[in-house]
Structure formats: C-alpha cells, structure tokens
Design an enzyme around this catalytic site. Sequence first.
Site, PDB file in Angstrom:
ATOM      1  N   LYS A 199       9.992  -4.187  15.464  1.00 43.96           N
ATOM      2  CA  LYS A 199      11.244  -3.454  15.255  1.00 43.96           C
ATOM      3  C   LYS A 199      12.373  -4.301  15.840  1.00 43.96           C
ATOM      4  O   LYS A 199      12.815  -4.115  16.987  1.00 43.96           O
ATOM      5  CB  LYS A 199      11.170  -2.075  15.907  1.00 43.96           C
ATOM      6  CG  LYS A 199      12.147  -1.070  15.301  1.00 43.96           C
ATOM      7  CD  LYS A 199      11.769   0.348  15.666  1.00 43.96           C
ATOM      8  CE  LYS A 199      12.768   1.355  15.119  1.00 43.96           C
ATOM      9  NZ  LYS A 199      12.777   1.436  13.653  1.00 43.96           N
TER      10      LYS A 199
ATOM     11  N   GLU B 203       7.002  -1.358   2.148  1.00 43.16           N
ATOM     12  CA  GLU B 203       7.679  -0.206   2.728  1.00 43.16           C
ATOM     13  C   GLU B 203       9.146  -0.172   2.311  1.00 43.16           C
ATOM     14  O   GLU B 203       9.645  -1.096   1.658  1.00 43.16           O
ATOM     15  CB  GLU B 203       7.556  -0.184   4.251  1.00 43.16           C
ATOM     16  CG  GLU B 203       8.291  -1.274   4.995  1.00 43.16           C
ATOM     17  CD  GLU B 203       8.268  -1.035   6.516  1.00 43.16           C
ATOM     18  OE1 GLU B 203       8.639   0.069   6.958  1.00 43.16           O
ATOM     19  OE2 GLU B 203       7.898  -1.969   7.251  1.00 43.16           O
TER      20      GLU B 203
END
Length: 341
Positions: free
Chosen positions: A186, A222
């Site tokens: 992230k 994704e």
Amino acid sequence: MAKQRVEDLDWNNLGFHYRNLPYRFKAEFKEGKWQEGELTTDATMYLSEAAEVLHYGQEIFEGLKAYRQKDGSINLFRPEMNAKRFENSAQRMAMEAYPADKFVEAVKEVVRANEEYVPPYGTGGSLYLRPFMIGTEPLVGVAPSTAFQFRIYATPVGAYVQGLTPTPYLISDFDRAAFAGTGQVKTSGNYAGSLYPAMQAKKEGYADCLYLDPREHKYIDEFGGANFYGITKDGQFLTPKSDSILPSITKQSLFEIAEKQGLNPKETSIALEDIDQFVEAGAMGTAAVISPVGSLTYHGKKYIFNETEVGPKTQALYDELVGIQLGDRPAPEGWIQKVEV
C-alpha cells in the site's frame, strides 16, 4: 486550514473528504530508533526540499475506520491486520517498520482524542483513520532514507460510494502495478499511476477502472482502489489470486463470511474470457465496503451482471459485514476491538 467544528458537521451528508480535526499522532525514527510518539494539534508537516519521499516516493499508508455502536461505544474493525500489512509494506519499501502493538495503540489514541467526531450510530458515517509513513532524510542520490516520520490523522466520512447501486466499470489497458513490483504494497505510487486511467474512464461515464494482470493482460487483477469478486451462476464466491494484488482486509473478511454463507469461496486466477460465469460482481475495500458492479466494458464489449439492483448474494455479504462492524451482528472472535474513551 481552520479546525473542523463538530457543530458544523452534517452527519447524514459527510461525503468522503479530509477535515482538519483537533488531534493526530506523530512519531519519528532517527538515530537508529523510534522516538516516543505523541498526539499533536499541528496538521502541518515540515520537510526538507530534498526529502526522500518527494523525489523517490518512499511512502506507505493504511486505511481503517472507527464505528459508533448503538449504545454509544466505539469499535475498530481488525486493526491488527492493518498493523501487519503496514509492517509488510515497510519491509518491501526499505523502511523501518513501526511496531504493530504501538500502531494499534496509536490508532486508539487518535480515536479517543477525536471521540466527538465519530459519527452517530445510524447515520452511515464512520471515523476514517489514515496511518502513513514517509522517508524524510534529505537525499540526492537514489538510496533508502534512514529517517522516517509516522503519522495518523482522522476524518469523519460518509459512504465512499452512495448506496448499493450497481455501476459500470471500464477494463483498462493500463497496468495498476508491475509484475513482481509493488502491487502487494500500500504505497502512493500504485495509486498515482491509476489516476489518469480513472480520470479518463469517468469522462466516459464509468465509475472507475478494473485492471488486468500486468504480465499477460488475460486475467482479472483489481480495481484502482479495491479488490474484485464475482458470484458464479451456481452461487460460488470467486476472487482473483495474483502477486500484484493488494491483500485486502475487507476481502479476507468477506471470504470468511462467504464461507459461512455457503458460497464456497475460492481465491483463483480468473480469466477475462471466463467473465460470463458471473451473475453478480463487486468491488470490496475499506473505503468502498462493497460496491456492486453492474457491468464491465473492454474494447467495446460489455459484460452485464445486473445494472438495476444489487444481487441477493452481494446484499447478504454486505449486511453481514456492516452488521459486524456496527456491532449489530455477532463478530467472529478477534474481529472487533473496543476503544475505551
């Protein structure tokens, strides 16, 4: 920016925006160790113009929420998983990990300090928490920083996507992350790269982009800020398995819920050519929770799931997850942590 006053908030129409709350947490790593962290009222960061983060992008972050319960108490949803993912991100980005136990306690400190900004039960709002860490050492050559700043700010938010209304998405020709790159981390660079494709998709009337695998462009990867799942015609919950996908806490939680609901969940490669096997699809993540996907369009071909109403399996998954987060349904052991205020 002026401090946000509680009395100026419309709890039922918060949107998903930054607001300058009274307190945030700050800790620094310098001289080879983490210094004692503390709450601060200063929302401004002071950096050298040569700070590592500004030139080489050494940065990681997390996102989680605090929820007001019907009795007025406050819950955190699986914060230890955010702490663990933060550690993993730090390792990949050559950063000094902030200890997981201190991470969770710092999150709780920020919630306690800003307790009056946790939206009331029943408004659909929550207190969004953004832990992040940056490399702060002034550097010209490409090298890891040896100094870091860890911070957590909070902001009251409403739903990232309003209601369980199916929306159209575009399958992008761009890549969200590189094969064997930082897709599982992230870090800000992954999101920066998705801004242009998302902007172009929204101009064409789509909610966002879905990305394919960066090696062959044959498999579902994704969305720009959420994981994908689909419900097959025979009622199975499938979600992509890939080394370039961010491991989502919402995804893992829904996987466990899907198992209890008899959806026989499986993490597997999902070929684009097999997308017709799904009768329901959605995006799942901390901000979005679950956003139903009405259709996917790729090179002019449109794959339609349900463009008018949320599917029954998606509704059931959403109701169970949100019910657990709000304290209205029994939570599996360890999923909820109370914040004592």
